[in-house]
Motif scaffolding. Structure first.
Motif, PDB file in Angstrom:
ATOM      1  N   GLN A 110       0.828  -1.202   0.000  1.00 46.64           N
ATOM      2  CA  GLN A 110       0.000   0.000   0.000  1.00 46.64           C
ATOM      3  C   GLN A 110       0.867   1.259   0.000  1.00 46.64           C
ATOM      4  OE1 GLN A 110      -2.420  -0.770   3.471  1.00 46.64           O
ATOM      5  NE2 GLN A 110      -4.153  -1.430   2.222  1.00 46.64           N
ATOM      6  N   LEU A 111       1.945   1.247   0.748  1.00 47.64           N
ATOM      7  CA  LEU A 111       2.830   2.414   0.785  1.00 47.64           C
ATOM      8  C   LEU A 111       3.528   2.613  -0.555  1.00 47.64           C
ATOM      9  CD1 LEU A 111       4.400   2.266   4.364  1.00 47.64           C
ATOM     10  CD2 LEU A 111       2.347   3.455   3.570  1.00 47.64           C
ATOM     11  N   ARG A 112       3.902   1.526  -1.218  1.00 49.53           N
ATOM     12  CA  ARG A 112       4.487   1.661  -2.560  1.00 49.53           C
ATOM     13  C   ARG A 112       3.472   2.252  -3.527  1.00 49.53           C
ATOM     14  NH1 ARG A 112       7.009  -3.497  -1.391  1.00 49.53           N
ATOM     15  NH2 ARG A 112       5.331  -4.580  -2.496  1.00 49.53           N
ATOM     16  N   ARG A 113       2.215   1.838  -3.407  1.00 52.66           N
ATOM     17  CA  ARG A 113       1.164   2.405  -4.260  1.00 52.66           C
ATOM     18  C   ARG A 113       0.933   3.879  -3.924  1.00 52.66           C
ATOM     19  NH1 ARG A 113      -2.407  -1.265  -6.959  1.00 52.66           N
ATOM     20  NH2 ARG A 113      -1.717  -3.421  -6.780  1.00 52.66           N
ATOM     21  N   ASN A 114       1.000   4.238  -2.650  1.00 53.41           N
ATOM     22  CA  ASN A 114       0.878   5.650  -2.273  1.00 53.41           C
ATOM     23  C   ASN A 114       2.017   6.473  -2.862  1.00 53.41           C
ATOM     24  OD1 ASN A 114      -1.390   5.073  -0.796  1.00 53.41           O
ATOM     25  ND2 ASN A 114      -0.379   5.123   1.203  1.00 53.41           N
ATOM     26  N   HIS A 115       3.206   5.894  -2.880  1.00 54.43           N
ATOM     27  CA  HIS A 115       4.374   6.567  -3.465  1.00 54.43           C
ATOM     28  C   HIS A 115       4.145   6.806  -4.962  1.00 54.43           C
ATOM     29  CE1 HIS A 115       8.503   7.762  -4.040  1.00 54.43           C
ATOM     30  NE2 HIS A 115       8.775   6.722  -4.806  1.00 54.43           N
ATOM     31  N   ALA A 744      -0.812 -14.341  -9.094  1.00 53.36           N
ATOM     32  CA  ALA A 744       0.371 -13.555  -8.730  1.00 53.36           C
ATOM     33  C   ALA A 744       0.263 -12.083  -9.084  1.00 53.36           C
ATOM     34  CB  ALA A 744       1.617 -14.155  -9.410  1.00 53.36           C
ATOM     35  N   GLY A 745      -0.764 -11.717  -9.880  1.00 56.84           N
ATOM     36  CA  GLY A 745      -0.894 -10.314 -10.256  1.00 56.84           C
ATOM     37  C   GLY A 745       0.044  -9.939 -11.380  1.00 56.84           C
ATOM     38  N   PRO A 746       0.439  -8.674 -11.486  1.00 55.33           N
ATOM     39  CA  PRO A 746       0.104  -7.569 -10.586  1.00 55.33           C
ATOM     40  C   PRO A 746      -1.355  -7.131 -10.740  1.00 55.33           C
ATOM     41  CG  PRO A 746       1.216  -6.702 -12.493  1.00 55.33           C
ATOM     42  CD  PRO A 746       1.242  -8.201 -12.647  1.00 55.33           C
ATOM     43  N   TYR A 747      -1.923  -6.598  -9.660  1.00 51.83           N
ATOM     44  CA  TYR A 747      -3.324  -6.223  -9.648  1.00 51.83           C
ATOM     45  C   TYR A 747      -3.509  -4.722  -9.838  1.00 51.83           C
ATOM     46  CZ  TYR A 747      -5.891 -10.483  -8.594  1.00 51.83           C
ATOM     47  OH  TYR A 747      -6.505 -11.716  -8.698  1.00 51.83           O
ATOM     48  N   LEU A 748      -4.330  -4.392 -10.827  1.00 54.58           N
ATOM     49  CA  LEU A 748      -4.787  -3.013 -10.966  1.00 54.58           C
ATOM     50  C   LEU A 748      -5.871  -2.747  -9.928  1.00 54.58           C
ATOM     51  CD1 LEU A 748      -5.222  -2.788 -14.857  1.00 54.58           C
ATOM     52  CD2 LEU A 748      -3.363  -1.796 -13.515  1.00 54.58           C
ATOM     53  N   ASN A 751      -5.763   4.550  -9.315  1.00 54.04           N
ATOM     54  CA  ASN A 751      -4.740   5.600  -9.223  1.00 54.04           C
ATOM     55  C   ASN A 751      -3.344   5.199  -9.690  1.00 54.04           C
ATOM     56  OD1 ASN A 751      -6.191   7.868  -8.394  1.00 54.04           O
ATOM     57  ND2 ASN A 751      -6.059   7.321  -6.231  1.00 54.04           N
ATOM     58  N   GLU A 752      -3.165   3.997 -10.240  1.00 57.29           N
ATOM     59  CA  GLU A 752      -1.847   3.645 -10.751  1.00 57.29           C
ATOM     60  C   GLU A 752      -1.489   4.551 -11.932  1.00 57.29           C
ATOM     61  OE1 GLU A 752      -3.679  -0.153  -9.081  1.00 57.29           O
ATOM     62  OE2 GLU A 752      -4.330   1.514 -10.332  1.00 57.29           O
ATOM     63  N   PRO A 753      -0.289   5.146 -11.944  1.00 57.83           N
ATOM     64  CA  PRO A 753       0.104   6.022 -13.058  1.00 57.83           C
ATOM     65  C   PRO A 753       0.287   5.246 -14.357  1.00 57.83           C
ATOM     66  CG  PRO A 753       1.485   6.401 -11.118  1.00 57.83           C
ATOM     67  CD  PRO A 753       0.719   5.133 -10.862  1.00 57.83           C
ATOM     68  N   ILE A 754      -0.074   5.877 -15.468  1.00 51.20           N
ATOM     69  CA  ILE A 754       0.163   5.341 -16.807  1.00 51.20           C
ATOM     70  C   ILE A 754       1.282   6.165 -17.454  1.00 51.20           C
ATOM     71  CG2 ILE A 754      -0.839   4.826 -19.066  1.00 51.20           C
ATOM     72  CD1 ILE A 754      -2.085   3.198 -16.847  1.00 51.20           C
ATOM     73  N   TRP A 755       2.292   5.463 -17.980  1.00 52.22           N
ATOM     74  CA  TRP A 755       3.462   6.120 -18.570  1.00 52.22           C
ATOM     75  C   TRP A 755       3.537   5.853 -20.070  1.00 52.22           C
ATOM     76  CZ3 TRP A 755       7.476   8.713 -15.809  1.00 52.22           C
ATOM     77  CH2 TRP A 755       7.343   8.704 -14.421  1.00 52.22           C
ATOM     78  N   ARG A 756       4.158   6.813 -20.761  1.00 54.06           N
ATOM     79  CA  ARG A 756       4.546   6.608 -22.156  1.00 54.06           C
ATOM     80  C   ARG A 756       5.672   7.586 -22.467  1.00 54.06           C
ATOM     81  NH1 ARG A 756       1.098   6.722 -27.846  1.00 54.06           N
ATOM     82  NH2 ARG A 756       2.837   7.494 -29.078  1.00 54.06           N
ATOM     83  N   ALA A 803       2.595  -0.545  -7.768  1.00 56.85           N
ATOM     84  CA  ALA A 803       3.397  -0.775  -6.559  1.00 56.85           C
ATOM     85  C   ALA A 803       4.885  -0.632  -6.856  1.00 56.85           C
ATOM     86  CB  ALA A 803       3.084  -2.132  -5.952  1.00 56.85           C
ATOM     87  N   GLY A 804       5.226   0.371  -7.646  1.00 54.53           N
ATOM     88  CA  GLY A 804       6.623   0.703  -7.877  1.00 54.53           C
ATOM     89  C   GLY A 804       7.257   0.084  -9.102  1.00 54.53           C
ATOM     90  N   THR A 805       6.548  -0.821  -9.781  1.00 59.38           N
ATOM     91  CA  THR A 805       7.108  -1.488 -10.965  1.00 59.38           C
ATOM     92  C   THR A 805       6.251  -1.171 -12.178  1.00 59.38           C
ATOM     93  OG1 THR A 805       7.938  -3.299  -9.595  1.00 59.38           O
ATOM     94  CG2 THR A 805       7.756  -3.712 -11.960  1.00 59.38           C
ATOM     95  N   GLN A 806       6.912  -0.946 -13.309  1.00 56.90           N
ATOM     96  CA  GLN A 806       6.181  -0.643 -14.544  1.00 56.90           C
ATOM     97  C   GLN A 806       5.981  -1.919 -15.361  1.00 56.90           C
ATOM     98  OE1 GLN A 806       7.096   2.798 -16.824  1.00 56.90           O
ATOM     99  NE2 GLN A 806       7.887   3.956 -15.076  1.00 56.90           N
ATOM    100  N   TYR A 807       4.742  -2.093 -15.834  1.00 57.21           N
ATOM    101  CA  TYR A 807       4.357  -3.271 -16.600  1.00 57.21           C
ATOM    102  C   TYR A 807       3.780  -2.832 -17.943  1.00 57.21           C
ATOM    103  CZ  TYR A 807       4.630  -5.640 -12.069  1.00 57.21           C
ATOM    104  OH  TYR A 807       5.050  -6.135 -10.860  1.00 57.21           O
TER     105      TYR A 807
END
Length: 826
Positions: A110-115, A744-748, A751-756, A803-807
Motif C-alpha cells: 500500500q505504501l508503494r502504491r501511495n508513493h 500472482a498479479g500484478p493487480y490493478l 490511481n496507478e500512473p500510466i506512462w509513455r 506498486a513501484g514497478t512498470q508493466y
C-alpha cells in the motif's frame, strides 16, 4: 470585577450566514470574504474553535483518494504557509513531514502504491528502508518494521491559532464573527431558506451553511434534514519534555497499530484510532460545552497505550504530562458531508470531518465558498456529497453504533475483505433470506445487505488480508464463467428506482440529461445527468413506462442525490412529481446466453430479438406475475433487468430458478458483476466517471444529443465537440496488463500512473481480474494536450506503474470483451 465587552449587534440581513465557528465554518467565512462577499456573517454559540477544533492533533497531509481531493489538501498546506504573513497571526504551521511505516507485506505494498500516486500528483515522497526510518525517527522500535513512506511537504499546525488567523482575515475583509450567538432555527418560506433565528435576533438571508460539527446532526434533524454523524471520544497522551526530541521530527503513523504521533513544544503527543471506539453525547451535547475535556477511560485506552509503550521504548522512563479525551464527530462511512441539503434549498452542509477537519480546513472552505456563490464546487467532491445521505440515517441509535466503528476506519489494514460489523441487517432486499440460504456472503452499503458472492459452505468472509488473489476468487470465477456459458441471476433490488411523472416529466428529465428523453413508450435510454460544466452528475437508465411516466434506475448510493438534482434544475412552473419507488419494486437481473430461453420458458410473450430488441422495455408475463423487462446487461451479456412489485419478487425468483438451474443458471454477486463490467469497459460512476468528466472525455458521447433543445451543460459540450472532436484532451480507455496472472498479479486497483515515453500520461480509474478473458483489465483516463486520438493510442508503448514497478499494457478505445457488442445485442 472585569467588565465584559458588549457583544456586537446582530445584523438584520446577510448574503450568507455560517452556523458554527470551528475550522470549517471559519474557513468558509474567510473564503467568502476573499471572494468579495462583504455581508457574510458567522454565528457561534460560544467562542470559535471551542468544540472539536481546539483539541485536534493538527497533522496536515495531502494525499487523498482522488486528484481533486488531493488538490484541495495541497491548497490547505499552501494556505497555512500564507495566513501568518497575511494576518500577522501565528498559526504554528511547520513542514516537518509525515512518516508512515509498514509492519506487513500488504501495508508495504500500500505504501508503494501511495508513493506511485504521490509521484503522479507531483508531491515529493520517499520510500525508506527500516534503517532510514530509524534515521528519520530515532525514538522508534523498528525490529518488525519492513519500511516507510515519507512525505516531506506535509506538516502540522496549531488548530486554535490557525482558526483565529482565518477569523482575523475574514474580519479584515468585512465579514462578521458573532460569538456567544446561538442559532436556534433556520427559517424558510415555501420550503426555501429565508433567514436564521438566533438567541439575539433574526438575520434575513437566502443562503446558510451549517458547519456545526458534532451539533450538526440533531440541529439538521430538527429541520427535517439528514446529516448522519455522531460524536465519539478521542484519546491521546502528551509526554513530559523529551531530551533530544527534534522540533522537526515528522508526524508518525503506524496504521497497523492504530497509532500516530506529533511533536508538541518539545513533548510528544501520541494518539490513536481504536477499532472500536466509544460514542459520546447519546442524549445530546451539553448546552454549556466549551473547550471541555471528557474523563479519560484508562481501561478502554489500555490496549492502545500498551502498543505505544512497545513501539516507543522511551515511554518506560518518561513521564506523561497529559491524558486527554475530547469529542470528535464521525460519519457512517467515514467521509464528510458537503454541499446542498436536498431537503431544503438554500441550505448547505459542511460537517462530519472524521478527525480530518484541520487538513481539510482550507480546501473545504474554498470549496464551500465557491459553491455558495458560483453554484459549483472548485473541485469534484462527489464521494462526500451531503445528498448521499438516506433518510433512515437520521436514526440516532444507528449513528451512535456506527460511529463507534467508523472512528477506526482511519487506520488498520484497508483491503476488499474488510467489512463493517456494526448496525447490520437494517435494509434487506426482498430475497434476503433466500439468498442467505444459497450461501450469499453479504457486505453492507448504506444500510443495505448486498450479496457479494456465493459460497454454499457458509464460511463467510475470509480474514486473510490481500490486495490480490482472494479466498473468494474461485467463487467469483465460477459465477463469471456461468455468465459467459449459461446464465446468472443477480438481485439488484437495492438500486434506486425513481418515478418521474406528470405533463412536464419529459421536460424535467430532458433538461438534466444528455440523451433524448422524448422517446416512445417501451424504450429504455442510457444517459447521464449533467452539470453546467458538462460534467457527469449521474449515470442512469430511463424507461418510458407511460406517456407521462418515466422510471429512472440508478445506483443505490444515488437514490436521494439524483432526485435532488432533477428538482434543483427544474423550472418551478413545470408540472411533474418525483416518487421514490426503491422500496416498492424488486429488481432481478439475469445475464448470459441462456437467459432468453429461461425467461421464455415461463412467459407467454415473444422474447425473440426481433420482438424484443436491445434497449426495449416491455411489460410481460413471468410465471404468474406481471413484470417490466428491460433489455440491458451491465455484464455485457445477453441480459434482462426485471422490475416487479416487491411482493412478487419471491415468486419470480422461484419460477426462474426452477427452470434455470437445470440449464446452468446460478446466483451471482456484485464481485462478479464488477469483474464482468471491467472486461466490457463499462464505466462506473464515482470511479471511472464523475462531476469533472464530460461524456466526450469518457467515451460516452454517443449518449449526447446536441440537436435537442437546451439542456444543462449543452453549451460546454457543444464547444468541446467543436474544438476537440474525437481527440479530447482527456479520454477514458480500456487497458490490459500483459503477462499478469490471477494468482500472482500484478493487480490493478485505482490511481496507478500510466506512462509513455518517460512521461506520466494518465492513471487507472478502476481495475481487477477479468475471469472471462483470463486477464488483468481496467479503465484508465489518459491526457494529452494535443488530444488523445485513436492513432496516438494505437502507437502503443504504454506502461502501468503498479506498486513501484512498470508493466507493459495494451490500450484501446474498445472493450476487450465483445468489443462490437454483438453478444449483448444478440
Amino acid at each position: 470585577m472585569t467588565q465584559l465587552a458588549p457583544l456586537p449587534s446582530v445584523p438584520t440581513s446577510a448574503e450568507v450566514v455560517v452556523i458554527g465557528g470551528g475550522i470549517i465554518g471559519v474557513s468558509t467565512l474567510y473564503h467568502l470574504a476573499k471572494k468579495g462577499v462583504s455581508s457574510a456573517v458567522l454565528v457561534e454559540r460560544k467562542t470559535i474553535a471551542s468544540g472539536t477544533t481546539w483539541h485536534a492533533a493538527g497533522i496536515v497531509g495531502q494525499l487523498r483518494e482522488s486528484a481533486g481531493q488531493t488538490e484541495l489538501s495541497r491548497y490547505t498546506t499552501r494556505l497555512f504557509t500564507e495566513l501568518e504573513v497575511e494576518t500577522g497571526q501565528a498559526t504554528g504551521y511547520k513542514q516537518n513531514g509525515t512518516l508512515h511505516v509498514a509492519l506487513s507485506d500488504l501495508r508495504q505494498e500500500q505504501l508503494r502504491r501511495n508513493h506511485d500516486h504521490a509521484g503522479r500528483m507531483g508531491i515529493e515522497s520517499h520510500l525508506l528502508s527500516p534503517d532510514q526510518v530509524l534515521e528519520k525517527y530515532p525514538h522508534l522500535q523498528i525490529d518488525d518494521v519492513l519500511g516507510g513512506f515519507f512525505v516531506p511537504s506535509n506538516g502540522q499546525v496549531n488548530p486554535l491559532d490557525v482558526t483565529q488567523a482565518m477569523a482575523k482575515g475574514a474580519r479584515a475583509r468585512g465579514a462578521q464573527v458573532l460569538e456567544h450567538t446561538a442559532a436556534t432555527r433556520i427559517l424558510t418560506r415555501n420550503g426555501r431558506v429565508c433567514g436564521v433565528e438566533t438567541d439575539r435576533g433574526v438575520i434575513a438571508t437566502e443562503k446558510v451553511l451549517l458547519a456545526g460539527g458534532m451539533w450538526t446532526s440533531r440541529f439538521a434533524a430538527a429541520h427535517g434534514v439528514t446529516v448522519p454523524l455522531h460524536a465519539t471520544e478521542h484519546f491521546y497522551i502528551v509526554t513530559e519534555p523529551l531530551e533530544g526530541l527534534s522540533r522537526n521530527i515528522p508526524g508518525l503513523i503506524v496504521a497497523e497499530e492504530r497509532l500516530y504521533t506529533k511533536e508538541d513544544a518539545g513533548k510528544l503527543l501520541i494518539g490513536g484510532f481504536e477499532a472500536q471506539g466509544k460514542a459520546w453525547g447519546r442524549e445530546g451535547i451539553p448546552a454549556s460545552f466549551e473547550f471541555d475535556e471528557l474523563p479519560f477511560d484508562m481501561d478502554h485506552v489500555s490496549p492502545m497505550l500498551e502498543r505505544a509503550f512497545a513501539r516507543f521504548p522511551f515511554l518506560e522512563t518518561t513521564g506523561i504530562h497529559t491524558f486527554f479525551n475530547g469529542p470528535e464527530s464521525f460519519t457512517p462511512d467515514g467521509r464528510p458531508y458537503l454541499g446542498p441539503a436536498p431537503e431544503m434549498p438554500g441550505l448547505w452542509i459542511a460537517a462530519g470531518m472524521n478527525s480530518n477537519g484541520i487538513l481539510n480546513g482550507g480546501g473545504f472552505g474554498l470549496t464551500m465558498a465557491a459553491w455558495m456563490t458560483d453554484g459549483m464546487p472548485t473541485r469534484a467532491v462527489g464521494a462526500m456529497l451531503a445528498a448521499r445521505a438516506h433518510p433512515f440515517q437520521m436514526n440516532r441509535a444507528y449513528n451512535a453504533e456506527r460511529a463507534e466503528e467508523s472512528i477506526g476506519f482511519h487506520y488498520g489494514l484497508q483491503w476488499p475483505g474488510r467489512q463493517i460489523t456494526s448496525a447490520r441487517g437494517i435494509r434487506r432486499v426482498p430475497l434476503h433470506d433466500k439468498l442467505l440460504a444459497e450461501g450469499a456472503v453479504m457486505a453492507e452499503r448504506i444500510g443495505w445487505e448486498i450479496p457479494m458472492y456465493f459460497d454454499a459452505s457458509g464460511k463467510g468472509w475470509s480474514d486473510r488480508p490481500s490486495l490480490g488473489w482472494q479466498d473468494w476468487s474461485p467463487f467469483v470465477a465460477a459465477e463469471s464463467k456461468a455468465a459467459a456459458e449459461a446464465a446468472v441471476l443477480i438481485d439488484q433490488s437495492m438500486y434506486g428506482k425513481i418515478i418521474v411523472q406528470g405533463p412536464d416529466a419529459v421536460r424535467a428529465l430532458n433538461h438534466v440529461s444528455g440523451a433524448e428523453m422524448d422517446v416512445a413508450v417501451g424504450i429504455s435510454v442510457y444517459t447521464q445527468f449533467l452539470n453546467e460544466k458538462g460534467g457527469i452528475e449521474a449515470d442512469v437508465t430511463v424507461t418510458r413506462l407511460q406517456p407521462e411516466q418515466f422510471l429512472v434506475v440508478t445506483g443505490h448510493p444515488s437514490q436521494i442525490r439524483d432526485q435532488a438534482l432533477i428538482r434543483a434544475h427544474a423550472n418551478p412552473d413545470w408540472r411533474f412529481e418525483i416518487f421514490d419507488a426503491t422500496s416498492a419494486y424488486g429488481l432481478l437481473t439475469i445475464h448470459g446466453p441462456k437467459s432468453r430461453a429461461i425467461l421464455q420458458a415461463i412467459s407467454s410473450d415473444d422474447l425473440s430479438n426481433t420482438a424484443f430488441p436491445f434497449g426495449a422495455a416491455r411489460e410481460i408475463d413471468l410465471g404468474h406475475a406481471r413484470v417490466w423487462a428491460i433489455r440491458r446487461s451491465f455484464l455485457g451479456e445477453l441480459g434482462y433487468e426485471l422490475l416487479m412489485p416487491t411482493e412478487f419478487s419471491a415468486h419470480v425468483y422461484e419460477a426462474m430458478m426452477a427452470v434455470g438451474k437445470p440449464q446452468g443458471l446460478r446466483l451471482a454477486g456484485m464481485f462478479a458483476l464488477g469483474a464482468c463490467r471491467l472486461e466490457k469497459a463499462f464505466r462506473h460512476f464515482g470511479h471511472d466517471i464523475g462531476e469533472e468528466d464530460t461524456p466526450y472525455e469518457t467515451g460516452l458521447g454517443f449518449a449526447v444529443k446536441l440537436d435537442k433543445p437546451d439542456f444543462v451543460g449543452k453549451a460546454t459540450l457543444a464547444r468541446q465537440k467543436a474544438e476537440q472532436g474525437a481527440a479530447t484532451h482527456h479520454r477514458t480507455v480500456a487497458i490490459l496488463v500483459e503477462g499478469a496472472t490471477a494468482e500472482a498479479g500484478p493487480y490493478l486497483m485505482h490511481n496507478e500512473p500510466i506512462w509513455r515515453d518517460g512521461e506520466i500520461v494518465g492513471h487507472v480509474t478502476s481495475g481487477g481480474w477479468g475471469w472471462r478473458l483470463g486477464a488483468m483489465v481496467g479503465l484508465a483516463s489518459l491526457h494529452r494536450e494535443a488530444g488523445v486520438s485513436k492513432a496516438w493510442i494505437e502507437e502503443g508503448g504504454f506502461t502501468a506503474q503498479i506498486a513501484g514497478t512498470q508493466y507493459p499494457i495494451r490500450v484501446q478505445l474498445q472493450p476487450f470483451h465483445d468489443p462490437e457488442g454483438r453478444i449483448m445485442r444478440g
